[in-house]
Design an enzyme around this catalytic site. Structure first.
Site, mmCIF file in Angstrom:
data_model
loop_
_atom_site.group_PDB
_atom_site.id
_atom_site.type_symbol
_atom_site.label_atom_id
_atom_site.label_comp_id
_atom_site.label_asym_id
_atom_site.label_seq_id
_atom_site.Cartn_x
_atom_site.Cartn_y
_atom_site.Cartn_z
ATOM 1 N N HIS A 7 53.849 42.555 47.359
ATOM 2 C CA HIS A 7 54.198 43.232 46.107
ATOM 3 C C HIS A 7 52.951 43.643 45.341
ATOM 4 O O HIS A 7 51.856 43.145 45.598
ATOM 5 C CB HIS A 7 55.099 42.371 45.203
ATOM 6 C CG HIS A 7 54.503 41.069 44.765
ATOM 7 N ND1 HIS A 7 54.653 39.903 45.471
ATOM 8 C CD2 HIS A 7 53.751 40.740 43.676
ATOM 9 C CE1 HIS A 7 54.031 38.919 44.840
ATOM 10 N NE2 HIS A 7 53.455 39.402 43.741
ATOM 11 N N HIS A 79 47.954 42.400 39.763
ATOM 12 C CA HIS A 79 47.470 41.886 41.051
ATOM 13 C C HIS A 79 48.226 42.504 42.215
ATOM 14 O O HIS A 79 49.285 43.108 42.039
ATOM 15 C CB HIS A 79 47.554 40.354 41.116
ATOM 16 C CG HIS A 79 48.939 39.777 41.063
ATOM 17 N ND1 HIS A 79 49.547 39.365 39.908
ATOM 18 C CD2 HIS A 79 49.849 39.526 42.048
ATOM 19 C CE1 HIS A 79 50.751 38.873 40.178
ATOM 20 N NE2 HIS A 79 50.963 38.965 41.461
ATOM 21 N N GLU A 130 46.657 37.920 45.274
ATOM 22 C CA GLU A 130 47.536 36.779 45.534
ATOM 23 C C GLU A 130 47.818 36.746 47.026
ATOM 24 O O GLU A 130 48.046 37.792 47.645
ATOM 25 C CB GLU A 130 48.854 36.968 44.757
ATOM 26 C CG GLU A 130 49.861 35.840 44.957
ATOM 27 C CD GLU A 130 51.148 36.064 44.167
ATOM 28 O OE1 GLU A 130 51.448 37.208 43.795
ATOM 29 O OE2 GLU A 130 51.856 35.065 43.921
HETATM 30 CO CO CO Z 1 52.622 38.076 42.410
#
Ligand code: CO
Length: 134
Positions: A7, A79, A130
């Protein structure tokens, strides 16, 4: 080592307005808002054919998103999340090659119920990364 883009997270000052933009203007499938108090955020998940977008809005007093929004009052990309098969192996490989892992270095359970880690943006072209074990 990294796999799919899981994502892209965008911090937003107005969750309803951002959700409406994705739903009504861009025609995307959006979730209901989900409060994640342990992460200090309310999240709306947007499902695209090849990845997801997460709209992040601060929740509570010590939200990790608040400082970002103070610096970026109109919101912005927060992020990127890449998938890995084994988060411990990925972490140890990254540390051995000079990357910095945020926090205590131990994986936490992320918004999707899977182990996640965050990597220092200075080591990745100014982008907070991440890693999520899938
Ligand atoms: Co995230």
């Amino acid at each position: 080592m990294i796999g799919r883009l899981n994502h892209v997270a965008i911090a937003v000052p107005d969750l309803d307005a951002a959700t409406a933009t994705y739903r009504d203007q861009l025609g995307a499938t959006v979730s209901a808002p989900e409060a994640l108090p342990e992460h200090g955020v309310t999240v709306v998940f947007i499902t695209l054919p090849n990845t997801k977008i997460e709209l992040l809005h601060p929740l509570g007093e010590a939200s990790p998103i608040q400082g970002f929004l103070d610096k970026n009052p109109r919101g912005g990309m927060h992020h990127l999340c890449y998938e890995v098969d084994d988060i411990i192996t990925a972490r140890d490989t990254l540390i051995a090659t000079g990357a910095r892992v945020l926090g205590d270095g131990e994986p936490k359970i992320g918004a999707h119920g899977k182990p996640v880690l965050f990597l220092h943006p200075s080591d990745f072209s100014g982008t907070l990364v991440e890693l999520e074990q899938v």
